[in-house]
Design a protein around this motif. Structure first.
Motif, mmCIF file in Angstrom:
data_model
loop_
_atom_site.group_PDB
_atom_site.id
_atom_site.type_symbol
_atom_site.label_atom_id
_atom_site.label_comp_id
_atom_site.label_asym_id
_atom_site.label_seq_id
_atom_site.Cartn_x
_atom_site.Cartn_y
_atom_site.Cartn_z
ATOM 1 N N GLN A 85 -41.251 -17.393 58.485
ATOM 2 C CA GLN A 85 -41.454 -18.711 57.691
ATOM 3 C C GLN A 85 -39.996 -18.619 56.934
ATOM 4 O O GLN A 85 -39.320 -19.800 56.809
ATOM 5 C CB GLN A 85 -42.421 -18.248 56.526
ATOM 6 C CG GLN A 85 -42.266 -19.237 55.461
ATOM 7 C CD GLN A 85 -43.554 -19.540 54.510
ATOM 8 O OE1 GLN A 85 -44.514 -18.750 54.655
ATOM 9 N NE2 GLN A 85 -43.366 -19.949 53.374
ATOM 10 N N ASP A 86 -39.493 -17.411 56.496
ATOM 11 C CA ASP A 86 -37.978 -17.540 55.690
ATOM 12 C C ASP A 86 -37.130 -16.629 56.360
ATOM 13 O O ASP A 86 -37.222 -15.308 57.008
ATOM 14 C CB ASP A 86 -38.184 -16.811 54.520
ATOM 15 C CG ASP A 86 -38.736 -17.980 53.572
ATOM 16 O OD1 ASP A 86 -38.285 -19.137 53.579
ATOM 17 O OD2 ASP A 86 -39.910 -17.777 53.083
ATOM 18 N N THR A 87 -36.040 -17.066 57.185
ATOM 19 C CA THR A 87 -35.105 -16.367 58.119
ATOM 20 C C THR A 87 -34.154 -15.652 57.012
ATOM 21 O O THR A 87 -33.595 -16.512 56.207
ATOM 22 C CB THR A 87 -34.448 -17.223 59.137
ATOM 23 O OG1 THR A 87 -35.492 -17.927 60.023
ATOM 24 C CG2 THR A 87 -33.430 -16.291 59.939
ATOM 25 N N GLY A 143 -32.993 -24.346 53.812
ATOM 26 C CA GLY A 143 -33.875 -23.785 54.684
ATOM 27 C C GLY A 143 -34.232 -24.363 56.069
ATOM 28 O O GLY A 143 -34.261 -23.469 56.788
ATOM 29 N N LYS A 146 -31.277 -22.655 58.151
ATOM 30 C CA LYS A 146 -31.652 -21.262 58.373
ATOM 31 C C LYS A 146 -32.505 -21.097 59.479
ATOM 32 O O LYS A 146 -32.478 -20.230 60.371
ATOM 33 C CB LYS A 146 -32.088 -20.471 57.166
ATOM 34 C CG LYS A 146 -31.144 -20.164 56.061
ATOM 35 C CD LYS A 146 -31.574 -19.114 55.082
ATOM 36 C CE LYS A 146 -32.153 -19.741 53.800
ATOM 37 N NZ LYS A 146 -32.740 -18.715 52.931
ATOM 38 N N GLN A 147 -33.430 -22.045 59.669
ATOM 39 C CA GLN A 147 -34.474 -22.193 60.699
ATOM 40 C C GLN A 147 -33.830 -22.558 61.990
ATOM 41 O O GLN A 147 -34.275 -22.119 63.173
ATOM 42 C CB GLN A 147 -35.496 -22.983 60.319
ATOM 43 C CG GLN A 147 -36.634 -22.468 59.310
ATOM 44 C CD GLN A 147 -36.916 -21.073 59.245
ATOM 45 O OE1 GLN A 147 -36.391 -20.204 59.164
ATOM 46 N NE2 GLN A 147 -38.324 -20.560 59.729
ATOM 47 N N ALA A 170 -42.231 -23.631 54.584
ATOM 48 C CA ALA A 170 -41.379 -23.544 53.465
ATOM 49 C C ALA A 170 -40.633 -25.030 53.379
ATOM 50 O O ALA A 170 -39.871 -25.102 52.547
ATOM 51 C CB ALA A 170 -40.724 -22.379 53.457
#
Ligand code: ADP
Ligand code: ADP
Length: 229
Positions: A85-87, A143, A146-147, A170
């Motif tokens: 979900q969060d890198t 976000g 980052k993905q 997210a």
């Protein structure tokens, strides 16, 4: 290759509370299967079992017919790419973040992965608000960006199996659509397990499994599930 099979898998973290109860499903090689269900259903536990962070208490998990208890964690990590979900990024350039752990990757390969993930415009920039020795200020990545770095890492790694664990949850709706499209390209031809708490975040899965309280309560295609819920 890369067929994943969960056969009557039972699992518990604590002796008194079963988390997965007789869970059986298959992700055929090259196909995409999604596991949907409310928070706490046991979805991420499925992914942790696949990486052998935990071993099952009953039943078995196989990849191409081989029980994963006979496979080292290192080779599982090699075979399975994961977009969480969060890198979390290192405080370094995007190129470094894409190539991290891939000592054999050339600069050209990293640039090509960045191009495919559409993050190449940022390639020399730093992901965080970070002052370099020359006093330059790095970009703070959104976000979605980052993905894209995580996607570029996956392209470079090119694993036969992909796990997307709430990879777009997210993000705002617009960014989610963009990242879903990019993930769709990366997952093509790979055995892909998508984990999500909302059915609406799933696109293009060959099969959707609904998990509730550690049990599969429904299996079907998108259309069937949308019609019945
Ligand atoms: P989901 O991904 O569907 O939200 P999880 O697989 O993360 O669900 O968790 C399933 C259940 O297992 C939850 O009730 C959670 O509280 C519990 N759980 C998760 N990790 C642990 C742990 N390390 N120890 C004990 N219970 C845990
Ligand atoms: P990579 O192999 O892409 O360089 P790592 O060495 O950090 O990445 O991790 C190996 C694999 O294990 C990666 O696919 C990574 O996403 C996955 N992984 C790392 N931590 C977790 C975690 N907490 N849960 C599930 N998968 C994980």
């Amino acid at each position: 290759d890369g067929t994943i099979r969960f056969e009557s898998v039972a699992f518990r973290y604590d002796a008194d509370r079963p988390i997965l109860k007789c869970v059986s499903f298959e992700v055929p090689a090259g196909r995409t299967v999604a596991i949907v269900g409310p928070s706490g259903a046991g979805k991420s536990t499925v992914s942790r079992i696949l990486f052998r962070f935990y071993d099952v208490a009953g039943g078995r998990v196989t990849i191409d017919g081989q029980d994963i208890r006979d496979v080292t964690q290192a080779s599982l990590r090699h075979a399975i790419g994961m977009v969480p979900q969060d890198t979390v990024l290192f405080n370094d350039t995007i190129a470094y973040n894409i190539g991290y752990g891939r000592v054999s990757a050339s600069r050209e390969e990293i640039v090509e992965a960045a191009r495919l993930a559409q993050i190449d415009g940022f390639i020399a920039n730093l992901p965080l608000g970070y002052d370099t020795e020359v006093g330059e200020r790095g970009l703070k990545l959104s976000g979605g960006e980052k993905q894209r770095v995580a996607i570029a890492r996956t392209i470079l790694k090119s694993p036969p199996i992909l796990v997307l664990d709430e990879a777009t949850s997210a993000l705002d709706t617009h960014t989610e659509k963009e990242i879903q499209a990019a993930l769709g390209v990366v997952s093509r031809g790979r055995t892909t397990l998508v984990i999500a708490h909302r059915l609406s975040t799933i696109i293009d899965a060959d099969e959707i499994i609904v998990l509730e309280k550690g049990e599969i309560v429904e299996k079907g295609t998108h259309h069937v599930l949308l019609a019945s819920n």
